[in-house]
Scaffold this motif. Structure first.
Motif, mmCIF file in Angstrom:
data_model
loop_
_atom_site.group_PDB
_atom_site.id
_atom_site.type_symbol
_atom_site.label_atom_id
_atom_site.label_comp_id
_atom_site.label_asym_id
_atom_site.label_seq_id
_atom_site.Cartn_x
_atom_site.Cartn_y
_atom_site.Cartn_z
ATOM 1 N N GLU A 1 15.049 31.265 22.784
ATOM 2 C CA GLU A 1 14.975 29.944 23.414
ATOM 3 C C GLU A 1 16.338 29.417 23.840
ATOM 4 N N THR A 2 17.423 29.953 23.256
ATOM 5 C CA THR A 2 18.760 29.507 23.642
ATOM 6 C C THR A 2 19.321 30.308 24.813
ATOM 7 N N HIS A 3 18.646 31.378 25.188
ATOM 8 C CA HIS A 3 19.099 32.284 26.249
ATOM 9 C C HIS A 3 20.481 32.863 25.950
ATOM 10 N N THR A 4 20.744 33.107 24.662
ATOM 11 C CA THR A 4 21.994 33.772 24.276
ATOM 12 C C THR A 4 21.744 35.102 23.571
ATOM 13 N N LEU A 5 20.499 35.396 23.219
ATOM 14 C CA LEU A 5 20.136 36.681 22.617
ATOM 15 C C LEU A 5 19.044 37.298 23.476
ATOM 16 N N HIS A 6 19.330 38.481 24.033
ATOM 17 C CA HIS A 6 18.454 39.094 25.023
ATOM 18 C C HIS A 6 18.068 40.495 24.552
ATOM 19 N N THR A 7 16.776 40.802 24.609
ATOM 20 C CA THR A 7 16.270 42.078 24.113
ATOM 21 C C THR A 7 15.589 42.851 25.234
ATOM 22 N N ILE A 8 15.980 44.122 25.361
ATOM 23 C CA ILE A 8 15.381 45.027 26.340
ATOM 24 C C ILE A 8 14.719 46.163 25.575
ATOM 25 N N LEU A 9 13.417 46.334 25.760
ATOM 26 C CA LEU A 9 12.680 47.449 25.173
ATOM 27 C C LEU A 9 12.209 48.341 26.315
ATOM 28 N N GLN A 10 12.579 49.618 26.267
ATOM 29 C CA GLN A 10 12.246 50.506 27.375
ATOM 30 C C GLN A 10 11.899 51.898 26.865
ATOM 31 N N GLY A 11 10.850 52.471 27.438
ATOM 32 C CA GLY A 11 10.486 53.838 27.117
ATOM 33 C C GLY A 11 11.264 54.823 27.972
ATOM 34 N N ILE A 12 11.598 55.980 27.392
ATOM 35 C CA ILE A 12 12.274 57.052 28.120
ATOM 36 C C ILE A 12 11.205 58.058 28.536
ATOM 37 N N PRO A 13 10.954 58.236 29.836
ATOM 38 C CA PRO A 13 9.870 59.124 30.262
ATOM 39 C C PRO A 13 10.058 60.551 29.752
ATOM 40 N N LEU A 14 8.953 61.176 29.365
ATOM 41 C CA LEU A 14 8.993 62.600 29.073
ATOM 42 C C LEU A 14 9.485 63.351 30.309
ATOM 43 N N PHE A 15 10.176 64.446 30.074
ATOM 44 C CA PHE A 15 10.730 65.305 31.114
ATOM 45 C C PHE A 15 11.957 64.692 31.797
ATOM 46 N N THR A 16 12.511 63.617 31.237
ATOM 47 C CA THR A 16 13.800 63.132 31.728
ATOM 48 C C THR A 16 14.854 64.192 31.421
ATOM 49 N N GLU A 17 15.620 64.577 32.417
ATOM 50 C CA GLU A 17 16.633 65.611 32.225
ATOM 51 C C GLU A 17 17.695 65.136 31.230
#
Length: 514
Positions: A293-309
């Motif tokens: 709510e303070t816009h000072t802590l930011h979280t990114i959750l991302q999957g790494i696709p299979l077969f990524t070199e």
């Protein structure tokens, strides 16, 4: 009138003189005072005075080395400051540069680059082992993969599949467990200043502690009653000495895990000194970002696709101040390695070969991609996921699959659980049902949106107990195990999508990403 004006000037001069003399008297011996200017970081100030960031942080009681303010007065040591002994190697941390690492140990960046055969200092990556002494062994360098060449497709060329294994494979299936985090060594205590929006649970996770550890160390009766500005003792934890050099307004960046694996989830956590809007690109994808709510802590959750070199890929971030509109960019290199996935041979039940038709598969996959693409609020999930059934795992995520003696041209996009027909299926986390339908390949299927781009899927059910729009809780029975769709027998296929990518769901059982 002019005498009054003159008297005012004299009075003002006396006040300034008294203030300056008072400041001089309050300044301890062996230090000087530096007033932070716009654009300065603790690292740049340390370099200008020939001292270490950690020296400034300890002397001024700064817990977060990135969180300093314009106009803040810093005590700077003026005498000889002992530099840390130079170890054989240094593991690169988020926010460090080759120059900041070299300066931290009193070395030349050029010498360190030559010693490690680094042609471009901007190509070092998080987790890389940098040699600092001539007789130590460096980690092999890797070329940074340009974003334009990074995989941008949600699903790799092979076709995802959801079947159990009727015949044991001759090649062993390697389990895909996440190694546990090492416990911190015994050391002096660290003090954490509670920020607005933080909870004791989140703080405990940040330092590898339990809530009970913090309540005992700080004599807290009710773990829910903490407040912004409160100083908490973190028992037995000492912050690692790092050479962070981040542009304003970034104050810290965390990458978990530090070495990424295809088919797994990564969490990037970014802190900023002021309310900020963050955007980013990784692996050719525009990232969705959850902020407090303070816009000072930011979280990114991302999957790494299979077969990524396997290789080193840049995370590109842009920060825009919500108050002043100032823009800053930052690029962080991270390494992706191949996952430990085996092979499986599948023999379908009679009469179900038609479900191998690529057109049937693609139509259903497109539907799932559309369902799991949105980044929604609120975030329902907290901590680790539960298991979807009281049953044995019979097939892990990521295995390459051969159907009816054909080529290994498909992969397993989830985890399979053995179970008799009618065995209860339970929601692994709170969320809202966004799909409850009968599909060709996946049979009777349910998808739950847990918020922030996290979705779980439950395939091949014999019965559904929920419908679209229902809000479910952890452990709620949402259906029963069956054998609908493309299967070889009764089982549950459990799937998890992160940022539009199917990933290993068992990683979320073993680790809390928040």
């Amino acid at each position: 009138m002019k005498y009054v004006r003159y008297a005012r000037y004299v009075l003002l001069a006396l006040v300034i003189a008294m203030y300056v003399r008072g400041v001089a008297q309050e300044t301890p011996e062996g230090v000087t005072i530096h007033v932070i200017q716009r654009g300065e970081t603790l690292y740049s100030i340390a370099i200008s005075y020939g001292v270490r960031v950690n020296d400034l942080a300890r002397l001024n009681g700064i817990v977060n080395v990135g969180n300093i303010q314009i106009g803040q007065r810093l005590l700077v040591p003026t005498g000889e400051v002992d530099r840390p002994s130079v170890p054989d190697t240094h593991v690169v941390q988020p926010g460090e540069t080759l120059r900041s690492i070299a300066n931290f140990y009193g070395l030349s960046m050029e010498d360190v680059a030559v010693m490690n055969e680094i042609a471009n200092p901007n190509t070092i990556y998080v987790g890389q082992k940098i040699r600092l002494l001539a007789d130590s062994t460096p980690q092999a360098t890797a070329e940074v993969v340009e974003t334009a060449n990074a995989p941008a497709e949600t699903v790799p060329p092979a076709t995802p599949d959801t079947q159990i294994v009727p015949t044991p494979t001759t090649e062993p299936v390697i389990p895909t467990e996440t190694p546990p985090t090492a416990a911190p060594e015994e050391s002096s205590n660290l003090v954490h200043v509670v920020q607005r929006g933080e909870t004791l649970f989140r703080i405990a996770q940040q330092y590898g502690q339990t809530v009970n550890d913090l309540t005992r160390a700080n004599s807290i009766g009710d773990p829910t009653l903490i407040y912004a500005g409160q100083r908490l003792i973190i028992p037995g934890y000492e912050a690692p000495e790092v050479a962070v050099d981040l542009p304003t307004p970034f104050t810290s960046i965390d990458v978990t895990p530090q070495t990424l694996v295809e088919g797994k989830t990564v969490r990037f956590r970014v802190s900023t000194a002021v309310p900020t809007l963050i955007s980013g690109v990784f692996l050719g994808r525009e990232l969705s970002i959850g902020s407090d709510e303070t816009h000072t802590l930011h979280t990114i959750l991302q999957g790494i696709p299979l077969f990524t070199e396997p290789g080193v890929y840049p995370l590109e971030l842009v920060a825009v101040g919500m108050d002043n509109g100032e823009t800053a960019g930052y690029s962080l290199n991270v390494q992706i390695v191949a996952g430990p996935y085996g092979r499986e041979y599948i023999r379908l039940l009679a009469g179900r070969d038609g479900l191998l038709d690529p057109a049937v598969e693609q139509a259903e996959l497109t539907l799932l991609e559309n369902v799991t693409r949105p980044f929604t609020e609120p975030r329902y999930f907290e901590g680790q996921m539960g298991l979807p059934a009281a049953a044995t795992i019979i097939s892990p995520f990521g295995t390459r699959r051969s159907y009816n003696g054909g080529p290994f041209d498909r992969f397993h996009s989830g985890t399979d659980f053995a179970g008799a027909p009618g065995t209860p299926i339970i929601a692994t986390a709170p969320g809202r049902v966004v799909l409850a339908d009968t599909l060709n390949v996946r049979g009777l299927a349910t998808v739950i949106d847990h918020g922030w781009g996290i979705y779980t899927g439950y395939w091949h059910q014999s019965q559904q107990n929920v419908q679209v729009g229902d809000v479910v809780t952890t452990g709620q029975v949402i259906g029963t195990i069956g054998s609908t769709g493309r299967v070889t027998g009764a089982h549950l296929h459990w799937e998890l999508w992160v940022g539009g990518v199917p990933v290993d769901p068992m990683q979320w059982v073993q680790f809390a990403f928040l």
